[in-house]
Structure formats: C-alpha cells, structure tokens
Design a protein around this motif. Structure first.
Motif, short mmCIF file in Angstrom:
data_model
loop_
_atom_site.label_atom_id
_atom_site.label_comp_id
_atom_site.label_asym_id
_atom_site.label_seq_id
_atom_site.Cartn_x
_atom_site.Cartn_y
_atom_site.Cartn_z
N PRO A 120 19.56 26.48 3.89
CA PRO A 120 18.21 26.34 4.47
C PRO A 120 17.18 27.13 3.67
O PRO A 120 17.48 28.19 3.14
N HIS A 171 14.25 21.43 6.14
CA HIS A 171 14.18 20.19 6.92
C HIS A 171 15.03 20.23 8.18
O HIS A 171 15.16 19.23 8.88
N CYS A 172 15.68 21.37 8.46
CA CYS A 172 16.46 21.48 9.69
C CYS A 172 16.14 22.81 10.37
O CYS A 172 15.68 23.74 9.73
N SER A 173 16.38 22.85 11.68
CA SER A 173 16.08 24.07 12.42
C SER A 173 17.11 25.15 12.09
O SER A 173 18.24 24.86 11.68
N GLU A 205 11.94 25.89 14.08
CA GLU A 205 11.96 24.48 13.70
C GLU A 205 11.40 24.31 12.28
O GLU A 205 10.65 25.16 11.79
N ASP A 218 22.33 27.56 10.65
CA ASP A 218 21.57 26.32 10.56
C ASP A 218 21.91 25.46 11.78
O ASP A 218 22.70 25.86 12.64
N GLU A 219 21.32 24.27 11.86
CA GLU A 219 21.51 23.47 13.08
C GLU A 219 22.92 22.91 13.21
O GLU A 219 23.30 22.43 14.28
N GLN A 220 23.73 22.98 12.14
CA GLN A 220 25.14 22.59 12.23
C GLN A 220 26.02 23.79 12.60
O GLN A 220 27.23 23.67 12.67
#
Length: 125
Positions: free
Chosen positions: A5, A40-42, A75, A103-105
């Motif tokens: 990220p 591009h990801c939270s 975000e 990260d969002e994963q």
C-alpha cells in the motif's frame, strides 16, 4: 508494480511552553501526525512504536495498540490526523518509529515514521 500500500506520514511538532518546566527538566511537546492513503485500497492502523531520544542520548521506547485510543481505517485518497504529546528532560530531542498496518486483505505491513525534531524554538538557529 508493488502491491505494498502507498501510505505516507507527515509530522509537525510544537513546543508547549505553558506545560513545560525547564527548571525541573520537563519539556513538553505536541506533535501532529497526518497519515495519507495514496493507494487504491483501504488500510488500517493497528499499532505504533516510538523511539524518543533526548538531547543527552537517553532513549525511551513507547509501543501500543492504535493511536490516541483508535485503530483507524483510512480509505483510498483519505487521510487521518491526530495530535499527541511527548515529555523529555532536555530542550532538544528527536522521535522516530513505525506503525503496524494491515491492508484490506488483512496483510500486515510496516509504515516507517522518519525522524523528526523536538526543539524549544529559541534553540533553532
């Protein structure tokens, strides 16, 4: 293309004269941190680690969950800002450290916080 990220950190510090007591070797500083998510990801901030060094080279380590009682989700395109403080025994010192993030994963990553100065204004030339 890296899948790490893209997050950046900016820090500003200020001397709090009204809470300081130089005669008692107590210098109080506030610092405001801005964490910007340029990716591009939270992302989420889970924990923090600080290394605080006073003017005599004495180091203090601080670590814990979140920042100021929060574990913020940031975000894409947003930023998160908070203000906290540090007390050192000398009119000049430094802070540096890192944030533990995911990260969002749910993949963990570390966000380094570059060294910044804690300084009583009259000492800056």
């Amino acid at each position: 293309m890296s899948d790490t990220p893209r997050v950046c950190v900016q820090v500003q510090s200020v001397y709090i004269e009204s809470q300081s007591a130089p005669d008692e070797e107590r210098y109080v500083f506030a610092y405001t941190v801005t964490i910007r998510n340029l990716g591009h990801c939270s992302v989420q901030l889970l924990g923090r680690y600080w290394l605080i060094t006073n003017g005599n080279g004495r180091e203090t380590e601080v670590q814990g969950e979140g920042v100021v009682g929060a574990q913020p989700h940031i975000e894409p395109g947003d930023d998160y800002q908070y203000t906290s403080g540090a007390v050192i025994e000398t009119p000049l010192g430094t802070m540096q450290g890192h944030y533990e993030m995911i990260d969002e994963q749910g993949r963990p990553f570390r966000l380094d916080i570059p060294v910044f100065r804690l300084a009583v204004p009259i000492l800056i030339h």
